[in-house]
Motif scaffolding. Structure first.
Motif, PDB file in Angstrom:
ATOM      1  N   GLU A  67      57.359 -42.263  15.722  1.00  9.50           N
ATOM      2  CA  GLU A  67      57.664 -41.607  14.444  1.00  9.50           C
ATOM      3  C   GLU A  67      56.655 -41.973  13.364  1.00  9.50           C
ATOM      4  N   GLU A  68      56.260 -43.245  13.350  1.00  4.97           N
ATOM      5  CA  GLU A  68      55.269 -43.666  12.357  1.00  4.97           C
ATOM      6  C   GLU A  68      53.896 -43.062  12.652  1.00  4.97           C
ATOM      7  N   ARG A 112      49.898 -43.178  19.878  1.00  3.87           N
ATOM      8  CA  ARG A 112      51.123 -42.414  20.081  1.00  3.87           C
ATOM      9  C   ARG A 112      51.364 -42.142  21.565  1.00  3.87           C
ATOM     10  N   ARG A 141      54.061 -39.600  11.371  1.00  2.89           N
ATOM     11  CA  ARG A 141      53.958 -39.601   9.908  1.00  2.89           C
ATOM     12  C   ARG A 141      52.514 -39.782   9.469  1.00  2.89           C
ATOM     13  N   LEU A 142      51.804 -40.707  10.131  1.00  2.38           N
ATOM     14  CA  LEU A 142      50.410 -40.946   9.784  1.00  2.38           C
ATOM     15  C   LEU A 142      49.540 -39.739  10.139  1.00  2.38           C
ATOM     16  N   ILE A 197      60.170 -45.927  16.960  1.00  4.49           N
ATOM     17  CA  ILE A 197      59.637 -46.204  15.617  1.00  4.49           C
ATOM     18  C   ILE A 197      58.121 -46.022  15.609  1.00  4.49           C
TER      19      ILE A 197
END
Length: 355
Positions: free
Chosen positions: A174-175, A150, A178-179, A171
């Motif tokens: 954001e992923e 990140r 989320r993880l 993207i």
């Protein structure tokens, strides 16, 4: 001076099985402590009388069995007999009926559900411990490289001027977020339980308010509370989170139409994970949805197990962990049209469990 009891009566009082001596007139001549608990009566209340009507239709089954044994003079046992001991409680038992004279029979009721429940709850607790240790180790291994990924994406995002390339780095960020949320869910609650006097109905009313706000018009939320339940020592926010996870699952299962019932009761002399408790509170969350698929019912408290494509499969696992931190347990029974999650929580003061 209290009446003297015989050695036989003292032995019967220490039995875990329910024992009644019943006459040909269907009146109770003797009832031991386990039977008093099972049928929610006292010896003073029923000795010399028939069992009260609130235990019907269980009463009819026992009285018919007694009459049959008196008429035939032969003992018999009914295996895996289903008894409805109260309007909201059904149990599976072995019933042994033995004539002791021409007009008296001894009935022994052995609760099979209790043995099955103890085995099942121990499996749930072992399951919870094993998955928590495994997933915490795995989650810690994932968090470090995820943070680096990140951070690198953020640096790259600042260096890029082209919006279409920044879209790709966004993207990634954001992923990664989320993880990270998913990994934190796998780690589960680690905060030490700070207990305080808690009213279980205040907890349920908070949950009910949140669910009502989310529920469509076709969903009804019923309350069936026992107002006599005393306060318990608990961390209210954790109880709210655990109950809300289950209630939201119930809401999602209804698909816009059906009923959710929040019910509270107490249970005396109840054992959770081999620890006997004088009094526990029982919280039932019942929905009229399609039920949990048979192939998932033994695994629903495992992390990542879900019957919904959009679900994470973490809600029930976290709920079980939160309730376990309070010395309690969550059980589930489901069939089409009726899914019932039961939370058992000790009402007496208790040492904190492992977090």
């Amino acid at each position: 001076m209290p009446p003297q009891t015989s050695p036989a009566e003292r032995a019967l009082e220490h039995m875990s099985n329910a024992v009644l001596l019943m006459g040909a007139d269907s009146c109770v001549r003797y009832i031991n402590g386990a039977a008093q608990v099972m049928f929610a009566v006292s010896a003073r209340q029923v000795t010399g009388y028939r069992l009260p009507s609130h235990t019907t239709p269980c009463v009819r089954v026992l009285e018919a069995a007694a009459r049959n044994a008196i008429e035939t003079g032969e003992p018999f046992t009914n295996r895996e007999l289903s008894l409805e001991v109260s309007p909201d409680r059904r149990m599976t038992v072995d019933l042994t009926v033995t004539p002791v004279s021409h007009d008296e029979v001894l009935l022994e009721v052995s609760e099979l559900d209790r043995r099955l429940r103890i085995t099942r709850e121990q499996n749930l607790i072992n399951q919870n411990h094993a998955t928590r240790h495994l997933l915490r180790g795995l989650a810690h291994e994932v968090k470090n490289p995820l943070g680096g990924l990140r951070g690198a994406a953020q640096l790259l995002h600042r260096e890029l001027d082209a919006p279409d390339l920044q879209e790709y780095t966004q993207i990634i960020i954001e992923e990664a977020d989320r993880l990270r949320t998913l990994v934190n869910g796998l780690l589960g609650p680690s905060k030490h339980v700070e207990k305080q006097e808690t009213n279980i109905h205040e907890v349920l009313e908070r949950v009910r308010g949140l669910v009502v706000a989310e529920a469509p018009e076709g969903v009804t939320i019923h309350r069936d509370y026992d107002p006599s339940i005393p306060t318990l020592l608990a961390e209210p926010n954790q109880l709210i989170q655990a109950t809300l996870n289950i209630a939201r699952n119930a809401l999602q299962s209804l698909d816009g139409h059906g009923t959710i019932t929040l019910r509270t009761r107490t249970q005396r002399q109840f054992t959770i994970a081999d620890v006997p408790h004088r009094l526990v509170v029982r919280v039932d969350i019942i929905d009229t949805g399609p039920g949990i698929p048979k192939e998932l019912q033994d695994r629903i408290f495992y992390p990542m197990v879900t019957g919904r494509a959009e679900g994470t499969g973490l809600g029930l696992s976290i709920a079980q962990t939160l309730i376990h931190q309070h010395g309690g347990l969550i059980e589930c029974w489901s069939e089409p049209g009726h899914t019932e999650f039961t939370l058992w929580l000790p009402l007496e003061a208790d040492d904190d469990n492992e977090g």
